[in-house]
Design a protein around this motif. Structure first.
Motif, PDB file in Angstrom:
ATOM      1  N   VAL A  37       7.205  -9.693  39.685  1.00  0.00           N
ATOM      2  CA  VAL A  37       8.404  -8.500  40.379  1.00  0.00           C
ATOM      3  C   VAL A  37       7.354  -8.660  41.707  1.00  0.00           C
ATOM      4  O   VAL A  37       6.046  -9.117  42.055  1.00  0.00           O
ATOM      5  N   LEU A  44      12.678  -5.802  33.552  1.00  0.00           N
ATOM      6  CA  LEU A  44      11.731  -4.770  34.590  1.00  0.00           C
ATOM      7  C   LEU A  44      10.943  -4.484  34.580  1.00  0.00           C
ATOM      8  O   LEU A  44       9.152  -4.532  34.851  1.00  0.00           O
ATOM      9  N   LYS A  97      15.097  -7.858  42.888  1.00  0.00           N
ATOM     10  CA  LYS A  97      13.587  -7.094  41.739  1.00  0.00           C
ATOM     11  C   LYS A  97      12.920  -7.814  41.478  1.00  0.00           C
ATOM     12  O   LYS A  97      12.135  -7.462  40.994  1.00  0.00           O
TER      13      LYS A  97
END
Length: 72
Positions: free
Chosen positions: A67, A14, A56
């Protein structure tokens, strides 16, 4: 793989994807970028699937990972 280690890797992926320098890329390119060894490929796919399920990240029609913030 331990849950803690999976969480750590999720956060690493992420973090990479939220970087201003990140350009949406395919899973294979992401594995190369992150230096995921071939034997960890299954874990990587599991992590990506979980991140998608959690909302996410998402996968474009062309198979590139991004994202949601990238759409803004």
């Amino acid at each position: 793989m331990e849950k803690e280690q999976l969480q750590e890797r999720k956060e690493r992926i992420l973090e990479c994807m939220k970087s201003p320098a990140y350009v949406p890329m395919k899973r294979k390119d992401m594995r190369v970028l992150l230096g995921v060894p071939e034997e960890d490929r299954t874990y990587f796919e599991q992590i990506i699937a979980e991140l998608i399920d959690e909302g996410k990240i998402f996968e474009t029609k062309r198979g590139k990972l991004a994202v949601p913030e990238a759409l803004q």
